[in-house]
Design a protein around this motif. Structure first.
Motif, mmCIF file in Angstrom:
data_model
loop_
_atom_site.group_PDB
_atom_site.id
_atom_site.type_symbol
_atom_site.label_atom_id
_atom_site.label_comp_id
_atom_site.label_asym_id
_atom_site.label_seq_id
_atom_site.Cartn_x
_atom_site.Cartn_y
_atom_site.Cartn_z
ATOM 1 N N ILE A 144 1.022 -1.295 0.307
ATOM 2 C CA ILE A 144 0.000 -0.147 -0.101
ATOM 3 C C ILE A 144 1.361 1.100 0.009
ATOM 4 O O ILE A 144 2.219 1.557 1.292
ATOM 5 C CB ILE A 144 -0.959 -0.322 1.256
ATOM 6 N N GLY A 145 0.761 1.924 -0.962
ATOM 7 C CA GLY A 145 1.622 3.254 -0.996
ATOM 8 C C GLY A 145 1.114 4.355 -0.857
ATOM 9 O O GLY A 145 0.089 4.828 -0.926
ATOM 10 N N LEU A 146 1.193 5.243 0.468
ATOM 11 C CA LEU A 146 1.304 6.677 0.822
ATOM 12 C C LEU A 146 1.574 8.157 -0.170
ATOM 13 O O LEU A 146 2.972 7.557 -0.361
ATOM 14 C CB LEU A 146 1.288 6.377 1.883
ATOM 15 N N THR A 147 1.255 7.907 -0.717
ATOM 16 C CA THR A 147 1.979 9.327 -2.426
ATOM 17 C C THR A 147 0.994 10.597 -2.321
ATOM 18 O O THR A 147 0.287 10.453 -1.484
ATOM 19 C CB THR A 147 2.579 8.977 -3.980
ATOM 20 N N GLY A 148 1.750 11.559 -3.234
ATOM 21 C CA GLY A 148 1.302 12.923 -3.353
ATOM 22 C C GLY A 148 1.697 12.892 -4.633
ATOM 23 O O GLY A 148 2.550 11.792 -5.428
ATOM 24 N N SER A 156 2.332 3.632 -9.155
ATOM 25 C CA SER A 156 2.381 2.202 -10.222
ATOM 26 C C SER A 156 2.467 1.432 -9.867
ATOM 27 O O SER A 156 2.608 -0.014 -11.051
ATOM 28 C CB SER A 156 2.897 3.416 -11.414
ATOM 29 N N ILE A 157 3.203 0.612 -8.654
ATOM 30 C CA ILE A 157 3.658 -0.255 -8.437
ATOM 31 C C ILE A 157 3.195 -1.345 -7.525
ATOM 32 O O ILE A 157 3.157 -2.315 -7.304
ATOM 33 C CB ILE A 157 5.095 -1.268 -8.733
ATOM 34 N N VAL A 158 1.993 -0.306 -6.865
ATOM 35 C CA VAL A 158 1.871 -0.527 -5.510
ATOM 36 C C VAL A 158 -0.023 -1.447 -5.678
ATOM 37 O O VAL A 158 -0.297 -0.892 -7.264
ATOM 38 C CB VAL A 158 1.608 0.542 -4.468
ATOM 39 N N ASP A 159 -0.255 -2.404 -5.301
ATOM 40 C CA ASP A 159 -1.289 -3.032 -4.759
ATOM 41 C C ASP A 159 -2.729 -1.614 -4.926
ATOM 42 O O ASP A 159 -3.836 -1.510 -5.535
ATOM 43 C CB ASP A 159 -1.306 -4.095 -4.195
ATOM 44 N N ILE A 160 -2.514 -1.185 -3.489
ATOM 45 C CA ILE A 160 -3.560 0.243 -3.346
ATOM 46 C C ILE A 160 -2.523 1.505 -2.857
ATOM 47 O O ILE A 160 -1.400 1.770 -2.837
ATOM 48 C CB ILE A 160 -4.035 0.150 -2.052
ATOM 49 N N GLU A 161 -2.736 2.821 -3.372
ATOM 50 C CA GLU A 161 -2.311 3.955 -3.385
ATOM 51 C C GLU A 161 -3.505 4.688 -3.201
ATOM 52 O O GLU A 161 -3.884 5.055 -3.406
ATOM 53 C CB GLU A 161 -1.906 4.245 -5.005
ATOM 54 N N LEU A 162 -2.331 5.445 -1.636
ATOM 55 C CA LEU A 162 -3.171 6.812 -2.005
ATOM 56 C C LEU A 162 -2.817 7.672 -1.596
ATOM 57 O O LEU A 162 -1.723 8.533 -1.202
ATOM 58 C CB LEU A 162 -3.461 6.608 0.302
ATOM 59 N N ARG A 163 -3.128 8.457 -3.030
ATOM 60 C CA ARG A 163 -2.384 10.005 -2.733
ATOM 61 C C ARG A 163 -2.698 10.291 -2.919
ATOM 62 O O ARG A 163 -3.834 11.045 -3.189
ATOM 63 C CB ARG A 163 -1.980 9.362 -4.460
ATOM 64 N N ILE A 164 -2.494 11.067 -2.045
ATOM 65 C CA ILE A 164 -1.993 12.837 -1.630
ATOM 66 C C ILE A 164 -2.857 13.524 -2.402
ATOM 67 O O ILE A 164 -1.523 14.320 -2.909
ATOM 68 C CB ILE A 164 -2.044 13.646 -0.303
ATOM 69 N N PRO A 165 -4.326 14.898 -2.928
ATOM 70 C CA PRO A 165 -4.217 15.489 -4.320
ATOM 71 C C PRO A 165 -3.185 17.139 -3.314
ATOM 72 O O PRO A 165 -3.795 17.762 -3.353
ATOM 73 C CB PRO A 165 -5.403 15.580 -3.995
ATOM 74 N N SER A 166 -1.846 16.721 -3.274
ATOM 75 C CA SER A 166 -1.197 17.702 -3.244
ATOM 76 C C SER A 166 -0.148 17.961 -3.821
ATOM 77 O O SER A 166 0.712 16.770 -3.737
ATOM 78 C CB SER A 166 -1.381 18.571 -1.516
ATOM 79 N N GLU A 167 0.701 19.323 -4.884
ATOM 80 C CA GLU A 167 2.124 18.598 -4.753
ATOM 81 C C GLU A 167 3.272 19.935 -3.894
ATOM 82 O O GLU A 167 3.870 19.777 -3.565
ATOM 83 C CB GLU A 167 2.610 20.419 -5.431
ATOM 84 N N ASP A 168 2.147 19.535 -2.334
ATOM 85 C CA ASP A 168 3.518 20.413 -1.238
ATOM 86 C C ASP A 168 3.497 19.693 -0.188
ATOM 87 O O ASP A 168 2.943 18.518 0.856
ATOM 88 C CB ASP A 168 2.268 21.584 -0.108
#
Length: 194
Positions: A144-148, A156-168
């Protein structure tokens, strides 16, 4: 900008990013799925591992501590470990191999099929985190990836991505810890009730 205005601006900015998360059904659905996987992992006597660098390492350690210690109420401990906490291991692997391999070596040592890896990277491009995710996936662990930002390579390689909608970076990290706290609450409730 005077300090009072700066403080108010940063609070509004943080709240805005959190509202953007709330309005993104993918984040809510993916967090729900990640919590279900975590509960299943624990019910099957699995382990949850965390990795991150810098502030993300602090967040990884924070979330792991909530699970292995306690979060909202007293209950039995759960196996959760931040992979950077053994400084002798981190410095030896960094010196003998490279820092890029530091977490993947620990995943290889500790991880088993059915375990979970939470990989935290605000950019999604931290090589040590990407290598850990690849090693976990090759070892039949879920990642599970926690990204932004745009999720980077990690997204692109994790099973689940928790992507925060921010550049900061600061806003992303604030949201990662919010998601971590929600995850801990769901796990405690599902595992032990209250």
């Amino acid at each position: 900008m005077e300090n009072k205005a700066l403080i108010e601006d940063r609070i509004r900015w943080s709240a805005r990013v959190k509202m953007d998360m709330l309005e993104d059904p993918a984040i809510v659905n993916h967090l729900q799925q990640a919590a279900e996987w975590a509960v299943r992992c624990y019910r099957e006597n699995g382990k949850i591992l965390f990795c991150g660098n810098g502030g993300s390492a602090a967040d990884a350690q924070h979330i792991a501590a909530e699970l292995s210690g306690r979060f909202l109420f007293d209950r039995p401990p759960l196996f959760a470990e931040a992979l950077h906490v053994n400084t002798s291991f981190v410095t030896a692997v960094s010196n003998d191999y490279s820092y890029d391999r530091v977490f993947s070596r620990m995943v290889n040592a500790m991880g088993r099929p059915g375990d979970l890896l939470f990989a935290l990277s605000t950019s999604g491009n931290s090589k040590s985190i990407i290598e850990a995710a690849r090693t976990a996936r090759s070892g039949q662990m879920k990642v599970i990836g926690l990204t932004g930002r745009d999720g980077g390579e990690l997204g692109s390689i994790v099973d689940i991505e928790l992507r925060i909608p921010s550049e900061d970076t600061a806003r992303i990290q604030e949201c990662h810890i919010l998601l971590g706290h929600i995850l801990c609450e769901i796990i405690e409730m599902e595992m032990f009730g209250n």
